[in-house]
Design an enzyme around this catalytic site. Structure first.
Site, PDB file in Angstrom:
ATOM      1  N   ILE A  15      68.470 -70.014  -6.132  1.00 23.20           N
ATOM      2  CA  ILE A  15      69.865 -69.550  -6.131  1.00 23.20           C
ATOM      3  C   ILE A  15      70.128 -68.401  -5.165  1.00 23.20           C
ATOM      4  O   ILE A  15      71.257 -67.930  -5.045  1.00 23.20           O
ATOM      5  CB  ILE A  15      70.331 -69.142  -7.549  1.00 23.20           C
ATOM      6  CG1 ILE A  15      69.477 -68.003  -8.110  1.00 23.20           C
ATOM      7  CG2 ILE A  15      70.350 -70.342  -8.475  1.00 23.20           C
ATOM      8  CD1 ILE A  15      70.057 -67.369  -9.367  1.00 23.20           C
ATOM      9  N   LEU A  17      70.309 -64.646  -3.602  1.00 20.48           N
ATOM     10  CA  LEU A  17      70.561 -63.318  -4.175  1.00 20.48           C
ATOM     11  C   LEU A  17      71.885 -63.335  -4.928  1.00 20.48           C
ATOM     12  O   LEU A  17      72.928 -62.986  -4.385  1.00 20.48           O
ATOM     13  CB  LEU A  17      70.579 -62.266  -3.068  1.00 20.48           C
ATOM     14  CG  LEU A  17      70.575 -60.808  -3.528  1.00 20.48           C
ATOM     15  CD1 LEU A  17      69.307 -60.484  -4.303  1.00 20.48           C
ATOM     16  CD2 LEU A  17      70.710 -59.871  -2.351  1.00 20.48           C
ATOM     17  N   HIS A  18      71.847 -63.781  -6.177  1.00 15.16           N
ATOM     18  CA  HIS A  18      73.053 -63.792  -6.997  1.00 15.16           C
ATOM     19  C   HIS A  18      72.836 -62.890  -8.205  1.00 15.16           C
ATOM     20  O   HIS A  18      71.988 -62.015  -8.158  1.00 15.16           O
ATOM     21  CB  HIS A  18      73.429 -65.237  -7.362  1.00 15.16           C
ATOM     22  CG  HIS A  18      73.929 -65.992  -6.167  1.00 15.16           C
ATOM     23  ND1 HIS A  18      75.203 -65.844  -5.682  1.00 15.16           N
ATOM     24  CD2 HIS A  18      73.315 -66.857  -5.336  1.00 15.16           C
ATOM     25  CE1 HIS A  18      75.356 -66.606  -4.600  1.00 15.16           C
ATOM     26  NE2 HIS A  18      74.212 -67.237  -4.374  1.00 15.16           N
ATOM     27  N   ALA A  19      73.562 -63.100  -9.280  1.00 18.43           N
ATOM     28  CA  ALA A  19      73.591 -62.152 -10.398  1.00 18.43           C
ATOM     29  C   ALA A  19      72.226 -61.709 -10.926  1.00 18.43           C
ATOM     30  O   ALA A  19      71.897 -60.530 -10.864  1.00 18.43           O
ATOM     31  CB  ALA A  19      74.447 -62.698 -11.530  1.00 18.43           C
TER      32      ALA A  19
END
Length: 93
Positions: A15, A17-19
């Protein structure tokens, strides 16, 4: 005054660099005294790696090379730990 230490690591987790990865990164960065910044280009713009909001705004997808800079008393340890976290896919896979 010491020069800032720099390093880079490619995002290989699915994914990017997300949450969740952003939170893990900022929590790790906050555990060091040194100032730590990150960018998706060596020329910048650079953001404070201790700020969850700023890190999440980077929104780097898988395959992006993250550039890090650490400056302070524990810069070497901070840089090694953060590069390790990215190379370990944030412990997610």
């Amino acid at each position: 005054m010491n020069a800032a230490l720099t390093g880079k690591a490619e995002l290989t987790n699915a994914i990017g660099l997300h949450a969740r990865p952003s939170v893990k990164l900022t929590q790790l960065a906050k555990s060091f005294q040194s100032s730590i910044t990150l960018a998706i280009d060596e020329a910048g713009p650079w953001v404070d790696a201790k700020s969850p909001v700023k890190v999440m705004r980077v929104k780097a997808p898988k395959g992006t090379v993250l550039h890090f800079s650490a400056d302070g008393p524990d810069a070497q340890a901070a840089l090694a730990a953060i590069l390790g976290l990215v190379e370990d896919k944030f412990g997610e896979e």
